[in-house]
Design an enzyme around this catalytic site. Structure first.
Site, PDB file in Angstrom:
ATOM      1  N   ASP A 175       0.851  -1.192   0.000  1.00  0.00           N
ATOM      2  CA  ASP A 175       0.000   0.000   0.000  1.00  0.00           C
ATOM      3  C   ASP A 175       0.889   1.246   0.000  1.00  0.00           C
ATOM      4  O   ASP A 175       2.006   1.203  -0.514  1.00  0.00           O
ATOM      5  CB  ASP A 175      -0.980  -0.058   1.186  1.00  0.00           C
ATOM      6  CG  ASP A 175      -2.260   0.711   0.905  1.00  0.00           C
ATOM      7  OD1 ASP A 175      -2.158   1.888   0.530  1.00  0.00           O
ATOM      8  OD2 ASP A 175      -3.364   0.154   1.049  1.00  0.00           O
TER       9      ASP A 175
ATOM     10  N   HIS B 173       1.787   1.904  -3.345  1.00  0.00           N
ATOM     11  CA  HIS B 173       0.922   2.943  -3.917  1.00  0.00           C
ATOM     12  C   HIS B 173       1.551   4.327  -3.904  1.00  0.00           C
ATOM     13  O   HIS B 173       0.873   5.313  -4.190  1.00  0.00           O
ATOM     14  CB  HIS B 173      -0.434   2.954  -3.196  1.00  0.00           C
ATOM     15  CG  HIS B 173      -1.200   1.665  -3.353  1.00  0.00           C
ATOM     16  ND1 HIS B 173      -2.377   1.411  -2.703  1.00  0.00           N
ATOM     17  CD2 HIS B 173      -0.928   0.553  -4.093  1.00  0.00           C
ATOM     18  CE1 HIS B 173      -2.805   0.190  -3.034  1.00  0.00           C
ATOM     19  NE2 HIS B 173      -1.944  -0.350  -3.865  1.00  0.00           N
TER      20      HIS B 173
END
Ligand SMILES: *[C@@H]1O[C@H](CO)[C@@H](O)[C@H](O)[C@H]1NC(C)=O
Ligand SMILES: *[C@@H]1O[C@H](CO)[C@@H](O)[C@H](O)[C@H]1NC(C)=O
Ligand SMILES: *[C@@H]1O[C@H](CO)[C@@H](O)[C@H](O)[C@H]1NC(C)=O
Length: 404
Positions: free
Chosen positions: A231, A254
């Site tokens: 993430d 991300h």
């Protein structure tokens, strides 16, 4: 209270030679090492099947109650299994307390063991140094199956490996974080936290394993670290102010993210972010700001992105004020005063710059200079910037061409 008799100068010397930690001159004076509170002396045993939670908490209490300088909570070499552990202050000493992990601390891989937001939680502490060269292993692969956040917007997050609440003057350095159940580090309601020389690793497909999440905190520095997770590399939530991210390598994951903002009522503003000299490798986003539609009013302002290298990043520069909801009501998070300077490298998609601002509030004062992004072989279509409701000023070389 008398000095704990388990703390002896012999222990200090054994510790010292075992770790070859003595400085130039050979033997460090014991007062330079401080008082060591070794988890082995409070009932901890290495091994995957021995629960050291109580021993860690007792060790912490002893260290936290020590009045002199350099109290040192110490985890030696070996693997120690620990469940939910709350390391609470205030501590008695006016000096910072050390939390030194030389070995590996491994989480009990059972979500029912954790009642709070952290596997290891630090709260109400002024002066803390977390160090030691060891590993903080969240055992995520054994619990990620319980994360249902993809299907459930109000899912309960699995605990962060280290959760900090109401801490001040904290340094975290030279540790490896592996496979957190949730975030690797979550810092909230805190002041003056600096993290550097960390290696944070979890697989690309691991759920919500942000490297470092900061909210409601002022003066946080993250530097010289490598963060490869599933993430966000670093994410800033509401109330994060004066945060610096310097020389961090991210990817996969991300990318560096402000938000999501505007999910909750009356969120605090995000102000003052410097991201410099960072490299993003194969991430979904480079530098991203995201807000929910239909939010209460708040602001995300004063950000400076300087000397950033993108390597095959899907959305190198992105603002998305339509995140996570299809509500027709616009986001009321005002985004303003952002500098993007010296951003170079490759984009894995054709839209290298995407600025989708709220129709309620145009993003204002977005300054772009020296942008040199090129398509990587996967980028299909016309290489471009795509913006709406964004007030952009551009100077210097700029590829792709800036939004008008
Ligand atoms: C952030 O830092 C600036 C400059 O040091 C300071 O003026 C400002 O008050 C800080 N922000 C917050 C919310 O404390
Ligand atoms: C990035 O690092 C280089 C080399 O260390 C340095 O010259 C440059 O000033 C740095 N950029 C920023 C914005 O700090
Ligand atoms: C630009 O964004 C709009 C929506 O805001 C979208 O309809 C359009 O397809 C985008 N253009 C490109 C080239 O992606």
């Amino acid at each position: 209270m008398a000095m704990d008799n388990r703390v002896t100068s012999i222990a200090i010397l054994v510790f010292c030679s075992a770790l070859a930690c003595c400085n130039a001159g050979g033997v460090a004076a014991p007062q330079n090492i401080g008082q060591i509170f070794n988890v082995l002396n409070y009932g901890a045993k290495p091994g995957k099947n021995f629960d050291c939670t109580q021993a860690f908490i007792l060790t912490w209490k002893a260290a936290c109650n020590f009045v002199g300088p350099r109290a040192r909570f110490f985890v030696p070499q070996g693997i120690f299994t620990v469940g939910e552990a709350v390391f609470q202050g205030p501590c008695k000493s006016q000096f910072p307390i050390y939390f030194q992990v030389a070995g590996t601390v491994q989480a009990m891989p059972d979500p029912s063991v954790y009642s709070g937001q952290g596997w290891m939680s630090f709260s109400h502490i002024n002066g803390l140094i977390i160090t030691g060269g060891g590993t903080i292993d969240g055992q995520g692969p054994l619990v990620w199956q319980y994360n249902d956040c993809k299907r459930n917007g109000n899912c309960v997050h699995l605990p962060a490996s280290m959760h900090f609440n109401d801490v001040q003057h904290v340094k975290i350095k030279g540790l490896t974080y592996l496979n957190a159940m949730g975030f690797h580090m979550h810092i909230t309601n805190s002041f003056m936290v600096s993290a550097h020389s960390l290696t944070i690793t979890a697989p690309e497909d691991s759920p919500n394993t942000d490297g470092m999440h900061v909210s409601k905190s002022n003066s946080v520095k993250i530097a010289r670290s490598t963060i490869r997770t599933g993430d966000d590399c670093v994410s800033l939530g509401q109330g994060a102010t004066n945060v610096t991210v310097n020389k961090v390598i991210c990817g996969p994951g991300h990318g560096i993210s402000v938000g999501s903002l505007g999910k909750y009522p009356k969120e605090a503003d995000v102000r003052g972010l410097i991201v410099k000299n960072c490299t993003l490798q194969g991430t979904d986003n480079g530098i991203r700001i995201k807000t929910y539609p239909a939010s209460d009013p708040s602001a995300a302002a004063g950000m400076f992105f300087n000397d950033i290298v993108m390597e095959n990043v899907k959305n190198p520069i992105i603002i998305n004020q339509f995140y996570g909801s299809s509500s027709p009501k616009p986001s009321q998070v005002r985004i303003s005063d952002i500098v993007y300077n010296n951003i170079r490298g490759t984009s894995a998609t054709a839209v290298a710059i995407s600025l989708k601002c709220s129709p309620a509030f145009t993003c204002t004062n977005l300054h772009f200079s020296n942008i040199n992004l090129r398509p990587s072989p996967t980028a299909k279509g016309v290489f471009t910037s795509n913006c709406s409701n964004a007030h952009v000023m551009a100077n210097g070389p700029h590829f792709p061409a800036p939004c008008k």
